[in-house]
Design a protein around this motif. Sequence first.
Motif, PDB file in Angstrom:
ATOM      1  N   LEU A  79       5.124   4.869  -6.243  1.00  0.00           N
ATOM      2  CA  LEU A  79       3.793   5.241  -6.955  1.00  0.00           C
ATOM      3  C   LEU A  79       3.888   6.660  -7.355  1.00  0.00           C
ATOM      4  O   LEU A  79       3.545   6.970  -8.583  1.00  0.00           O
ATOM      5  N   GLN A  80       4.361   7.659  -6.619  1.00  0.00           N
ATOM      6  CA  GLN A  80       4.601   8.907  -7.301  1.00  0.00           C
ATOM      7  C   GLN A  80       5.724   9.066  -8.248  1.00  0.00           C
ATOM      8  O   GLN A  80       5.284  10.012  -9.217  1.00  0.00           O
TER       9      GLN A  80
ATOM     10  N   PHE B 144       3.655  -0.381 -10.007  1.00  0.00           N
ATOM     11  CA  PHE B 144       2.818   0.723 -10.063  1.00  0.00           C
ATOM     12  C   PHE B 144       2.587   1.270 -11.633  1.00  0.00           C
ATOM     13  O   PHE B 144       1.421   1.733 -11.907  1.00  0.00           O
TER      14      PHE B 144
ATOM     15  N   ALA C 112       6.727   2.511  -0.925  1.00  0.00           N
ATOM     16  CA  ALA C 112       5.430   2.373  -1.911  1.00  0.00           C
ATOM     17  C   ALA C 112       5.150   3.806  -2.485  1.00  0.00           C
ATOM     18  O   ALA C 112       4.744   3.907  -3.171  1.00  0.00           O
ATOM     19  N   ALA C 113       4.873   4.652  -1.350  1.00  0.00           N
ATOM     20  CA  ALA C 113       4.509   5.880  -1.738  1.00  0.00           C
ATOM     21  C   ALA C 113       5.438   6.609  -2.704  1.00  0.00           C
ATOM     22  O   ALA C 113       5.058   7.093  -3.572  1.00  0.00           O
TER      23      ALA C 113
ATOM     24  N   SER D 118       0.739  -1.205   0.220  1.00  0.00           N
ATOM     25  CA  SER D 118       0.104  -0.073   0.005  1.00  0.00           C
ATOM     26  C   SER D 118       1.108   1.219   0.096  1.00  0.00           C
ATOM     27  O   SER D 118       1.871   1.179   0.693  1.00  0.00           O
ATOM     28  N   PRO D 119       0.449   2.314  -0.769  1.00  0.00           N
ATOM     29  CA  PRO D 119       1.337   3.618  -0.815  1.00  0.00           C
ATOM     30  C   PRO D 119       1.207   4.420   0.548  1.00  0.00           C
ATOM     31  O   PRO D 119       1.441   5.508   0.792  1.00  0.00           O
ATOM     32  N   SER D 120       0.544   3.830   1.497  1.00  0.00           N
ATOM     33  CA  SER D 120       0.482   4.222   2.913  1.00  0.00           C
ATOM     34  C   SER D 120       1.838   4.229   3.431  1.00  0.00           C
ATOM     35  O   SER D 120       2.068   4.602   4.606  1.00  0.00           O
TER      36      SER D 120
END
Length: 321
Positions: free
Chosen positions: A196-197, A315, A192-193, A186-188
Amino acid sequence: MRALVTGASGFVGWHLCEHLVAAGDQVVGLSASGRWPEARAGLSRSVRLEAVDLADVAEEVLADLIRRKRPEAIYHLAAQSNPSRSVDDPRGTWALNLGGTLNLLEAVKAAGVEPRPRVILVGSGVCYGNPAPEHIPVREDCPLRPNNPYAASKGAADLLGIQHALGHGADVVIVRPFNHAGPGQSPSYVLAALALQVAEVEAGRKARVEVGNLDVVRDFTDVRDVARGYRLLAQRGRAGEVYNLGSGRGTKIADAADLLASMARVPVEVHVDPARVRPVDQPLLVADSSKLREATGWEPEFPIERTLADMLDHFRGGLSA
């Protein structure tokens, strides 16, 4: 080996189920939702998933399930696993992380199955809090100094596992994984954040990557190495013992961001957003996993560069679908 996995539909859970199936194990999963993520729906062909909320299940119901399935190993992953979310919902975090563990261990005891199943109780390296410099890298005898409800509830669950091992003869092995990451996370979570960006910047959906504290150093292990470590502990760990699991390599968030930017297909600007800086950020947390390595022969196989590349590709695929 017959295996039962709690929290099976979560990020680490389905990676572990895939690893166990590939190793030839017979696997049953427990999940509060009773559903696989859409991207992992194919696991339903090899892993039966039962809808069980460990925070709210009758002991006899769970004990009966254990009698019927007769698992040789139980991997207890079910948890509220986000430290930031635990600050917003401390009661829910404690109810699942400690209460769910109590429900499971009491059900194992009540089931009366012989031989007793080995319970791999998954804790967390964050329960060590902000260790003093002399405790870095962190060994299992480092004092527990949790600074958020997630860390405190996981540390308490570890003590519960030790109590059941000493007081009831339960075959409980405690593992404290440090930060882990991989495709599907999860991008939380920070890596992962970032991945994703970067994928969103490539796709023209974002102008730049927003990050929090770039100076934090963490010990990141690939989730696929983590899953392998859990199974090795089920085979070779000692009951009542605690094992740290981590690569032993510290990675600064700034360096992870630079690595991802270097993999991007377009130029990427990284911008520090004060709103993303957590109120409690441990500056340095790196594991000493020598006890695990000596007991099982485990060594990480996925370097951080491979983990980040696989996350970025994951992603990219999601954005192009």
